[in-house]
Design an enzyme around this catalytic site. Structure first.
Site, PDB file in Angstrom:
ATOM      1  N   LYS A   1       1.611  24.614  32.109  1.00 50.60           N
ATOM      2  CA  LYS A   1       2.392  23.031  31.713  1.00 50.60           C
ATOM      3  C   LYS A   1       1.201  22.353  32.128  1.00 50.60           C
ATOM      4  CE  LYS A   1       6.391  20.019  32.432  1.00 50.60           C
ATOM      5  NZ  LYS A   1       8.011  20.387  33.268  1.00 50.60           N
TER       6      LYS A   1
ATOM      7  N   SER B   1      11.701  18.767  30.625  1.00 51.59           N
ATOM      8  CA  SER B   1      10.398  18.601  30.615  1.00 51.59           C
ATOM      9  C   SER B   1       8.961  18.923  30.348  1.00 51.59           C
ATOM     10  CB  SER B   1       9.938  16.787  31.976  1.00 51.59           C
ATOM     11  OG  SER B   1       9.673  18.560  33.091  1.00 51.59           O
TER      12      SER B   1
ATOM     13  N   SER C   1      14.073  20.223  34.209  1.00 46.31           N
ATOM     14  CA  SER C   1      13.201  20.918  33.232  1.00 46.31           C
ATOM     15  C   SER C   1      12.969  21.469  32.736  1.00 46.31           C
ATOM     16  CB  SER C   1      11.720  19.784  33.817  1.00 46.31           C
ATOM     17  OG  SER C   1      11.593  18.151  33.929  1.00 46.31           O
TER      18      SER C   1
END
Length: 498
Positions: free
Chosen positions: A76, A151, A175
């Site tokens: 990420k 997210s 997330s």
């Protein structure tokens, strides 16, 4: 079967086994993942930075005896360091290029995983849809007109699209679980302190943020956790050690469990019929597995709790903007999105005493929650209140957009001190995702399970929250439900390989 089809169809455990047996090579898997990424990314927009050539070089030298040797992976674009790889945090602020690896990155590489890209995220992980001014809209491989959540939306999109079988993700308010629920994946939000965030940070958002992964199978989530959990000398605390391995827990029957179901909205907002149907599917699977299930309420979790969580995040955002300004040597509020700027300015209005009081209220509610649910092995509850939303559906519109614009342009952030205005902001931010932040505050583990597909063909997962430090029970339960439901056979239809 082509290597691309193999990559699209199988989980990381199977791919690593094929590498170990010499039936496929790491470079074949990496090349297939890169080719797949180049094919599908124009449709899903899930990559922040390509690290293709680094991946090819690593594939040539990876230790084939490593547990997940040769398995393509994504990391990420937020909250984790890869030496020499720019980290944008989904923002237009100049990227941070670390000269070190995070402990978690080191553990991924030691496991034999090969990162091919960094995955998109909304700006600083603040939205539960992966859309940003810096990188645009990340789209759902099940239907590219819809969100893949946030997210960790880029991570989920890459896994659901068959580019990689597993991907790093993080969770500060849902997330990991929200993208999993939107994308038909398994997403384990680990216990606080289970996986270290060092040396980049000691903790993030007052300990609300944890790191782990989104995966296609429960056994992959368990195997990856076995390879990455555990204390680090720079970590301020660690979760209690498991009784055995997480993989063993995922492989065994859970026995007869006592489960609870919480189906109310802590915000008192609308819950869709599809979400309730997904929850009912999970309950039916649990009963089919032989478990006792009963309905409960959680009176300590309501609008006040959610408002305290949101205010804590605002103060954390304000602090983050200060640290970013220090890093780049100039003020950065003019370079971030309007919503981020409003949250940061509101966070600056909170006194240190207010922040401390807010955190103490959250901790008190968490203690009540843990005590009152201690007799249950897990609590089933929704993740998202509606099926995966159309892209752009959470953009401020109409009166919400007008209010946000006035708060920003006229610097009227002080109006958010009024409960009416703050309540509007709260509902605007969380109407899609009412529940996930509960476990971020309490520190409990929770696993997203892709139990349901809507009438429109979109995934809709639910979660099971466990006792602090007890991922083992959750993994065992989820593996049983996976076997009963057959969800590992479901694949997003985007560009199905031959």
């Amino acid at each position: 079967m082509s290597i691309e089809r193999l990559l699209w169809e199988e989980d990381a455990t199977t791919l690593a086994d094929l590498v170990r047996r010499g039936e496929v090579s790491p470079i074949e898997l990496v090349d297939a993942a890169i080719a797949r990424a180049e094919r599908v990314n124009p449709e899903i927009n899930a990559i922040a930075e390509e690290t293709f050539e680094r991946a090819r070089e690593r594939a040539k030298t990876v230790d084939r005896g490593a547990p997940l040797a040769g398995v393509p992976f994504a990391i990420k674009d937020l909250g984790i360091a890869q030496k020499g790889v720019p980290t944008h945090g989904g923002s237009c602020i100049p990227a941070f290029v670390p000269d070190f690896d995070s402990v978690l990155t080191e553990r991924y590489l030691a496991a034999g995983l090969i990162p091919i890209a960094t995955s998109t995220t909304p700006e600083h992980g603040l939205r539960l849809m992966t859309e940003s001014a810096a990188f645009g809209i990340t789209r759902n491989p099940w239907n590219t007109g819809h969100t893949t959540g946030g997210s960790s939306g880029g991570a989920a999109a890459l896994v659901a699209a068959g580019v990689v079988p597993v991907a790093h993700a993080s969770d500060g308010g849902g997330s990991i679980r929200v993208p999993s629920a939107c994308s038909g994946l398994v997403g384990l939000k680990t216990s606080r302190g289970r996986v270290p965030l060092s040396p980049l940070v000691s903790e993030s958002w007052y300990g609300f943020v944890v790191d782990h992964a989104v995966t296609r199978s429960v056994r992959d989530s368990a195997a990856l956790l076995d390879l990455t959990h555990g204390p680090d000398p720079l970590a301020p605390y660690a979760a209690r050690p498991p009784k055995g391995t997480f993989s063993d827990a995922a492989a065994r029957e859970p026995g007869r469990l006592r489960l609870a179901v919480y189906r109310r909205s802590p915000l008192g907002l609308e819950i869709s019929a599809e979400t309730l149907a997904a929850l009912d599917t999970a309950v039916a699977l649990a009963r089919e597995g032989g478990h006792d299930v009963e309905e409960i309420d959680l009176p300590m979790i309501g609008r006040d709790f959610m408002a305290d969580f949101a205010m804590s995040v605002c103060s954390a955002v304000a602090g983050t903007m200060r640290m970013e300004a220090l890093r780049v040597g100039r003020p950065v509020l003019g370079e971030v999105e309007r919503a981020t700027r409003v949250l940061a300015r509101f966070g600056e209005l909170m006194s240190a005493g207010e922040v401390y009081e807010t955190l103490e209220r959250l901790h008190a509610a968490s203690r009540k929650l843990i005590i009152e649910t201690a007799s249950y092995d897990a609590v089933l509850m929704p993740i998202i209140a509606h099926p995966p939303l159309p892209c752009g559906a959470m953009d401020a519109k109409g009166s919400d957009a007008f209010t946000e614009n006035m708060l920003d342009r006229l610097r009227l952030t002080r109006m958010l001190k009024l409960r009416t205005f703050f309540g509007q902001l709260l509902d605007q931010s969380l109407w899609f995702t009412h529940w996930p932040s509960i476990q971020n505050v309490s520190g409990q583990p929770s696993i997203a399970m892709p139990v349901h597909v809507t009438a429109a063909g979109l995934p809709l997962g639910i979660q099971a929250a466990g006792r602090p430090g007890d991922e083992e029970t959750l993994l065992s339960l989820a593996a049983q439900m996976e076997k009963l439901s057959g969800w590992t056979k479901r694949r997003a239809p985007l560009m199905k390989p031959e």
